[in-house]
Design an enzyme around this catalytic site. Structure first.
Site, PDB file in Angstrom:
ATOM      1  N   ASP A 406     115.723  60.776  19.249  1.00 50.98           N
ATOM      2  CA  ASP A 406     116.284  60.261  18.007  1.00 50.98           C
ATOM      3  C   ASP A 406     116.900  61.383  17.169  1.00 50.98           C
ATOM      4  O   ASP A 406     116.393  62.509  17.136  1.00 50.98           O
ATOM      5  CB  ASP A 406     115.167  59.582  17.208  1.00 50.98           C
ATOM      6  CG  ASP A 406     115.649  59.026  15.888  1.00 50.98           C
ATOM      7  OD1 ASP A 406     116.490  58.118  15.907  1.00 50.98           O
ATOM      8  OD2 ASP A 406     115.183  59.511  14.836  1.00 50.98           O
ATOM      9  N   GLU A 459     120.559  60.464  21.140  1.00 50.44           N
ATOM     10  CA  GLU A 459     121.302  59.777  20.093  1.00 50.44           C
ATOM     11  C   GLU A 459     121.982  60.875  19.275  1.00 50.44           C
ATOM     12  O   GLU A 459     121.363  61.499  18.418  1.00 50.44           O
ATOM     13  CB  GLU A 459     120.373  58.953  19.201  1.00 50.44           C
ATOM     14  CG  GLU A 459     121.156  58.155  18.165  1.00 50.44           C
ATOM     15  CD  GLU A 459     120.408  57.958  16.852  1.00 50.44           C
ATOM     16  OE1 GLU A 459     120.838  57.107  16.058  1.00 50.44           O
ATOM     17  OE2 GLU A 459     119.416  58.659  16.597  1.00 50.44           O
TER      18      GLU A 459
END
Length: 728
Positions: A406, A459
């Site tokens: 993330d 990401e």
């Protein structure tokens, strides 16, 4: 004596120097400390014979005496009398060597951290003595005192002071503790001030609010049944196989009760979610973070217990059962992993020993303005090992197949979400966080070295180069990268009224300019259906029918486009409301034909995507894709062809992004022969108009779209067609 006061105040750094046995020939001086003890007798642990009594040295609970015949190879126990009666205690402070073993070679390999630190189950062996024990080791280099506390000592820090080692770890062996026992650490800072009780940073199991206690857990107990899956995964080329990911927030996929009152457990999810994903044809489940986190509203992105699957849904064994069940049903499991930041909850990592053990000390580097949370100090060896060890831990102990990392962009740039003067340049004067870059490279190298069948997915929302290229080629080393550019551009396009799409045509074609720069995953994730962004179907313009048609047309365009696929739960049924983490997916919508049709389309898309090699075998190379016509902005029609690896199959993807049907639409094709329509998103089974569209057609020697042959097709309104050509 000075140490007596230290023991009474739970402020003893070196308890092994004053407690336990001190050997001197045949006579051994034994000193024992237990507040509230009235009498202490020493017995041989093997024979249970009395070896003598210890005399009280003060009124606080300190006892000592000379015991004959006790050697370093034997073990003793203590019969301790208190107001509550007599109990038999195995003295922790006779196991100094076993305690120190926790830090042997701990910094040599990242995995050593979770194999040696935390609460490890060990077996104590002495002459004629055999016992199970827990070895505790916690890193708190600037603490002045640390005690392990729990149900076993009334959460009183005076009972079990830990020994400080030269490496900054505090260690102690406590015999007789069983799995499920709750514990924490009582930590005092460098000035002797007591901090909030800390959960174990390496805790494998955590209790929920209000205690947030760590629980002793044995990783060796669970018996895995996924050997066939692991063997199959080891042989697969991840880049040439289908990957259609169902992204799930476990707490809101389905909420039983009326009103929705509880979560499904890991074992219930293993039954219901796995069955659903299997039927729908997805290849992988991606879970929003499962590392323990205190605040439901963070969805897991504010983790505190990186080494513990959240106990909201069950035990670590239950989570293993969930992954195991996925694998036995040919479904891979990807988890969201959050090394970018962590919250400052009192029981967590922030200022763990009163100093900045895990986070950067300077708030210009150590505080995240977007999430009001701490940022790991990516330059510290101990923090780097902690994070890399955690990545390996989930792959080793929970058999997960991938880590989606993330907020990578927030790690890469020192000025991320900061104004001038709010960040510190690197040694070269630039904005790249060289320490974070180095960490990510090391993490990826270690993951692929130890678990070559696994994958890491970034990401990353910027144009940082070579995110998904090997470290030896100058890349960050990730296996895949989310294609945020495609997601933003395509959603912006599809949200436009069809009358205006002609002016935004390039938003749907631009992605192919860079499509093969990285190994991309196309994500329509949870981030696109929350915080006021509305649902996926809610982004679509037009009346109810046009919204559904746009949704179906866009979904099929996505499945035809190069790149692996990811869709958040609810997208596949056309959920009309924005995602709410406190509520279930609105499964009641499946009472209506519109939503049944959208769900059926996603199911068919998944199964077609897996069945047609041309749609997945060459996702990351130019050889897998050709435009047929990228310039038809006047009609807002996109057409391209996908190729299989051996060249025997082609899938033509044609999307009509307007509500105007186009009969006898001529499309250039590359080969003579028969062409088969295998998907039409306007089909009545999908709640489409069911406009007549021939199922087969023969290529004609009429050059079109710079191709030597062409076919005539009918393009339904707001629809995508898949037309297959097989050389055989």
């Amino acid at each position: 004596m000075q140490f007596e006061g230290q023991l009474a105040q739970a402020h003893c750094q070196h308890p092994f120097a004053v407690l336990g046995p001190q050997f001197n020939g045949t006579n051994t001086f034994v000193q024992y400390w237990q507040p509230g003890a009235q009498a202490v007798e020493v017995v041989d642990a093997a024979s249970a014979e009395s070896l003598g009594s210890l005399a009280p040295a003060n009124s606080d609970g300190l006892f000592n005496g000379v015991i004959e015949g006790l050697s370093s190879s034997s073990a003793y126990q203590l019969k301790v009398t208190t107001d509550e009666g007599e109990s038999l205690v195995t003295d922790s402070y006779q196991f100094q060597a076993e305690a120190y073993h926790a830090v042997h070679f701990i910094d040599h390999e990242p995995q050593n951290l979770y194999r040696q630190a935390g609460a490890q189950r060990i077996t104590l062996e002495r002459d004629g003595f055999h016992a199970e024990a827990i070895r505790f080791a916690v890193f708190a280099p600037n603490a002045s005192a640390v005690s392990v506390i729990g149900d076993f000592n009334s959460w009183d820090g005076r009972y079990h002071p830990m020994q400080k080692t030269d490496m900054g770890y505090w260690v102690l062996v406590v015999p007789g503790l069983t799995e499920g026992t709750r514990y924490k650490y009582q930590v005092k800072d460098a000035n002797g001030h007591q901090l909030p009780h800390k959960a174990d940073p390496l805790g494998f199991y955590a209790e929920q609010y209000p205690s947030h206690a760590s629980l002793i857990y044995d990783h060796e107990r669970y018996e895995w049944q996924d050997a066939k899956w692991l063997e199959k995964a080891a042989k697969q080329n991840k880049y040439q196989t289908p990957m259609s990911v169902y992204e799930v927030h476990l707490g809101s996929w389905k909420r039983p009760g009326n009103p929705e009152q509880r979560y499904l457990s890991y074992r219930e999810l293993a039954e219901e979610l796995v069955a659903y994903v299997t039927e729908m044809g997805y290849t992988h489940i991606e879970l929003l973070p499962v590392s323990e986190f205190p605040f439901d509203g963070s969805w897991g992105y504010q983790p505190v217990g990186l080494f513990a699957p959240t106990s909201r849904f069950g035990s670590p064994d239950d989570f293993k059962f969930f992954v195991d069940t996925c694998h036995q049903n040919d479904i891979g499991v990807i988890i969201d992993w959050v090394p970018a930041h962590f919250p400052e909850d009192g029981h967590g990592l922030a200022r763990f020993d009163g100093s900045h053990v895990y986070e950067y000390a300077d708030p210009r580097r150590g505080w995240h303005p977007d999430w009001n949370s701490c940022i790991y100090d990516f330059g510290k060896d101990t923090v780097r090992q902690f994070l890399v060890a955690n990545a390996l831990y989930w792959l080793e102990h929970f058999h997960v197949d991938g880590l989606r990392v993330d907020a990578v962009a927030s790690m890469l740039y020192l000025d991320y979400s900061r104004e001038d003067g709010e960040w510190i340049p690197n040694v070269h004067g630039g904005n790249e966080n060289l320490e974070a870059i180095s960490l990510l490279k090391w993490m990826n190298e270690e993951v692929y070295r130890h678990f070559p069948h696994a994958m890491t997915i970034a990401e990353e929302s910027t144009s940082f180069p070579k995110v998904s290229r090997p470290v030896f080629d100058g890349g960050l080393g990730f296996g895949f990268k989310w294609n945020m550019g495609w997601m933003h551009d395509s959603l912006h396009y599809i949200s436009k009224d069809p009358a205006y799409r002609t002016y935004h045509h390039s938003e749907m074609t631009f992605s192919m300019v860079y499509a093969f720069d990285e190994n991309f995953v196309l994500p329509i994730s949870h981030d696109e259906v929350v915080h006021g962004k509305g649902s996926l179907i809610g982004k679509m313009p037009g009346d109810e029918w046009q919204q559904a048609a746009n949704h179906r047309c866009y979904a099929a365009f996505m499945y035809g486009h190069p790149g692996k696929k990811l869709n958040f739960m609810g997208n596949e049924i056309g959920q009309s409301s924005e995602w709410n983490h406190d509520a279930s997916v609105d499964w009641r919508l499946l009472d209506f034909e519109k939503h049944q049709g959208i769900q059926r389309l996603y199911r068919d898309l998944n199964h077609l995507y897996k069945a047609l090699p041309a749609l997945h075998q060459i996702d990351h190379e130019p050889a897998g894709f050709d435009w047929i016509d990228l310039h038809n902005h006047e009609q807002s029609v996109f057409s391209f062809v996908r190729h299989s690896l051996n060249g025997t199959q082609q899938v033509y993807v044609i999307s009509n992004m307007t509500p105007t049907p186009r009969e006898n639409f001529r499309l250039g094709v590359q080969q003579p022969g028969e062409y088969q329509l295998v998907l039409n998103t306007d089909d009545s089974v999908y709640w489409g108009s069911g406009a007549a569209t021939p199922q087969q057609c023969e290529a004609e020697p009429v050059p079109w779209n710079h191709q030597p042959y062409s076919i005539n097709v009918n393009l339904p309104p707001l629809a995508t067609l898949f037309i297959v050509f097989n050389k055989e």
